[in-house]
Design a protein around this motif. Structure first.
Motif, PDB file in Angstrom:
ATOM      1  N   ALA A 184       2.239  -4.096  -5.063  1.00 54.11           N
ATOM      2  CA  ALA A 184       3.427  -3.910  -5.906  1.00 54.11           C
ATOM      3  C   ALA A 184       3.068  -4.382  -7.308  1.00 54.11           C
ATOM      4  O   ALA A 184       2.484  -5.457  -7.471  1.00 54.11           O
ATOM      5  CB  ALA A 184       4.596  -4.717  -5.337  1.00 54.11           C
ATOM      6  N   VAL A 185       3.427  -3.552  -8.305  1.00 53.91           N
ATOM      7  CA  VAL A 185       2.970  -3.804  -9.676  1.00 53.91           C
ATOM      8  C   VAL A 185       4.160  -3.924 -10.629  1.00 53.91           C
ATOM      9  O   VAL A 185       5.140  -3.192 -10.500  1.00 53.91           O
ATOM     10  CB  VAL A 185       2.050  -2.635 -10.129  1.00 53.91           C
ATOM     11  N   GLU A 186       4.040  -4.845 -11.555  1.00 53.84           N
ATOM     12  CA  GLU A 186       4.987  -4.946 -12.675  1.00 53.84           C
ATOM     13  C   GLU A 186       4.177  -5.193 -13.950  1.00 53.84           C
ATOM     14  O   GLU A 186       2.974  -5.438 -13.890  1.00 53.84           O
ATOM     15  CB  GLU A 186       5.986  -6.086 -12.442  1.00 53.84           C
ATOM     16  N   ARG A 187       4.841  -5.124 -15.100  1.00 46.75           N
ATOM     17  CA  ARG A 187       4.078  -5.351 -16.338  1.00 46.75           C
ATOM     18  C   ARG A 187       3.788  -6.845 -16.540  1.00 46.75           C
ATOM     19  O   ARG A 187       4.463  -7.696 -15.947  1.00 46.75           O
ATOM     20  CB  ARG A 187       4.786  -4.736 -17.527  1.00 46.75           C
TER      21      ARG A 187
ATOM     22  N   LEU B 279      12.024  -9.868  -2.967  1.00 44.35           N
ATOM     23  CA  LEU B 279      12.758  -9.350  -4.133  1.00 44.35           C
ATOM     24  C   LEU B 279      13.626  -8.152  -3.737  1.00 44.35           C
ATOM     25  O   LEU B 279      14.716  -7.942  -4.274  1.00 44.35           O
ATOM     26  CB  LEU B 279      11.744  -8.932  -5.211  1.00 44.35           C
ATOM     27  N   ALA B 280      13.128  -7.368  -2.768  1.00 42.85           N
ATOM     28  CA  ALA B 280      13.848  -6.162  -2.340  1.00 42.85           C
ATOM     29  C   ALA B 280      14.885  -6.458  -1.255  1.00 42.85           C
ATOM     30  O   ALA B 280      15.585  -5.555  -0.803  1.00 42.85           O
ATOM     31  CB  ALA B 280      12.849  -5.119  -1.835  1.00 42.85           C
TER      32      ALA B 280
ATOM     33  N   ILE C 132       3.691  -9.501  -6.194  1.00 46.58           N
ATOM     34  CA  ILE C 132       3.732  -8.597  -7.359  1.00 46.58           C
ATOM     35  C   ILE C 132       2.678  -9.006  -8.383  1.00 46.58           C
ATOM     36  O   ILE C 132       2.581 -10.171  -8.767  1.00 46.58           O
ATOM     37  CB  ILE C 132       5.144  -8.580  -7.976  1.00 46.58           C
ATOM     38  N   THR C 133       1.867  -8.014  -8.800  1.00 44.14           N
ATOM     39  CA  THR C 133       0.743  -8.245  -9.698  1.00 44.14           C
ATOM     40  C   THR C 133       0.881  -7.375 -10.952  1.00 44.14           C
ATOM     41  O   THR C 133       1.613  -6.381 -10.929  1.00 44.14           O
ATOM     42  CB  THR C 133      -0.578  -7.889  -8.975  1.00 44.14           C
TER      43      THR C 133
ATOM     44  N   ALA D 165       7.996  -2.510  -9.463  1.00 41.48           N
ATOM     45  CA  ALA D 165       8.550  -2.960  -8.168  1.00 41.48           C
ATOM     46  C   ALA D 165       9.791  -3.846  -8.287  1.00 41.48           C
ATOM     47  O   ALA D 165      10.526  -4.016  -7.322  1.00 41.48           O
ATOM     48  CB  ALA D 165       7.464  -3.687  -7.378  1.00 41.48           C
ATOM     49  N   ALA D 166      10.022  -4.417  -9.478  1.00 40.58           N
ATOM     50  CA  ALA D 166      11.193  -5.283  -9.633  1.00 40.58           C
ATOM     51  C   ALA D 166      12.409  -4.523 -10.167  1.00 40.58           C
ATOM     52  O   ALA D 166      13.498  -5.076 -10.273  1.00 40.58           O
ATOM     53  CB  ALA D 166      10.856  -6.436 -10.578  1.00 40.58           C
ATOM     54  N   GLY D 167      12.220  -3.259 -10.506  1.00 42.74           N
ATOM     55  CA  GLY D 167      13.313  -2.459 -11.057  1.00 42.74           C
ATOM     56  C   GLY D 167      14.321  -2.043  -9.990  1.00 42.74           C
ATOM     57  O   GLY D 167      14.111  -2.279  -8.798  1.00 42.74           O
ATOM     58  N   ARG D 168      15.417  -1.408 -10.426  1.00 43.56           N
ATOM     59  CA  ARG D 168      16.434  -0.937  -9.472  1.00 43.56           C
ATOM     60  C   ARG D 168      15.793  -0.005  -8.447  1.00 43.56           C
ATOM     61  O   ARG D 168      15.951  -0.160  -7.239  1.00 43.56           O
ATOM     62  CB  ARG D 168      17.567  -0.193 -10.207  1.00 43.56           C
TER      63      ARG D 168
END
Ligand SMILES: NC(=O)C1=CN([C@@H]2O[C@H](COP(=O)(O)OP(=O)(O)OC[C@H]3O[C@@H](n4cnc5c(N)ncnc54)[C@H](OP(=O)(O)O)[C@@H]3O)[C@@H](O)[C@H]2O)C=CC1
Ligand SMILES: O=C(O)C1=N[C@H](C(=O)O)C[C@H](O)C1
Length: 270
Positions: free
Chosen positions: A34-37, A50-51, A60-61, A11-14
């Motif tokens: 919304a998921v990130e590593r 963030l968006a 974000i989790t 979710a934090a990517g481009r």
């Protein structure tokens, strides 16, 4: 019908941020997670902030299993090994999986076909209407022109892109190979350097450019003696890929389990 409950991974990517914006703007869909590593600095941040669309109350989790539970669909533009893990989790949760991730090596996507036996899964190297229409035109042109016309696929992307050729270039190469009735794996030339010898008739060549902030440009060139046909697509905003992914999710929500392409979503295979 109630709104489709969607999760954005990466979710934090481009593309992740573009996907969050696309879900917010779409009718019939809502963002539930919304998921990130685990190592991501974005953990704990609000996905909407963030968006750039303001707070959504979706933090974000890194817990994808919990995020997918109760979801109807997962939007995934990340990296191949992450996507394979997300496909397994999506299948366990019974959620449709929409995959824009590129950079797959041969056979690496086999686990996705296993997941697609229990959920609708849409995978495409390009989620835009324009590129998928271009692929249909390329197939037609390749059907009409014989080996007197050399086929070359040229692409340019921003300097951050990590895979080459692009997923779209390969999709267009496949369309050309299909039109010509040949196996792309046997006839593709991915790079040239030094004394390569003359070009073999019937090969499909790929050339890659990287630089700056280019969103994505692709040309398929049919070069004959004394004439040349060039079919080109230029993406001007990555939001169009995100909007295509949400469209694919809403379409997949109505489909039985299976492995689908964007051409299926857009009705280009009918
Ligand atoms: N099919 C299409 O229409 C399109 C496809 N793409 C493809 O989408 C992919 C992403 O592109 P882009 O957004 O530019 O790349 P980015 O690097 O900006 O975004 C990828 C995101 O995924 C995250 N990620 C990677 N692994 C995991 C994981 N295991 N769990 C959770 N998150 C993870 C990354 O985190 P981290 O930074 O920590 O690694 C990052 O935030 C590429 O393969 C690209 O080619 C792009 C545009 C259109
Ligand atoms: O990484 C990108 O940015 C893009 N990747 C996709 C690809 O590999 O073709 C689609 C688009 O061109 C942007």
């Amino acid at each position: 019908m109630s709104e489709m409950r969607l999760v954005v991974v990466g979710a934090a990517g481009r593309m992740g941020r573009a996907l969050v914006r696309a879900v917010v703007e779409a009718k019939g869909a809502t963002l539930v997670a919304a998921v990130e590593r685990s190592e991501s600095e974005a953990l704990g941040k609000d996905a909407g902030e963030l968006a750039g669309v303001g707070p959504l109350g979706v933090v974000i989790t890194d817990d994808a299993t919990a995020a997918f539970s109760g979801a109807d669909g997962v939007l995934d533009f990340t990296a191949p090994q992450a996507t394979i893990r997300f496909a397994k989790l999506a299948a366990e949760a019974g959620a449709a999986h929409i995959i824009g991730t590129t950079g797959w090596s041969d056979g690496e996507d086999a686990p996705l076909h296993v997941a697609a036996s229990s959920i609708p899964l849409v995978k495409s190297g390009n989620m835009s209407l324009g590129v998928n229409l271009l692929a249909a035109l390329v197939k037609k042109a390749a059907e009409a022109l014989d080996e007197e016309f050399d086929i070359e696929v040229l692409e340019m992307h921003h300097k951050h892109k990590v895979d080459a050729p692009s997923g779209t270039a390969l999709l267009l190469g496949e369309a050309a190979a299909e039109g010509r009735g040949i196996d792309l794996g046997e006839r593709s030339v991915r790079s040239r350097d030094g004394i390569t010898g003359a070009r073999d008739a019937g090969d499909i060549g790929f050339a890659t450019l990287r630089g700056g902030s280019v969103i994505g440009e692709h040309s398929v060139i049919f070069a004959g003696e004394g004439e040349r046909i060039e079919l080109t697509h230029r993406a001007e905003d990555r939001q169009l890929f995100a909007n295509g992914a949400v469209k694919a999710a809403l379409w997949a929500h109505r489909q039985p389990p299976g492995f689908y392409s964007m051409a299926d979503v857009l009705g280009l295979n009918d």
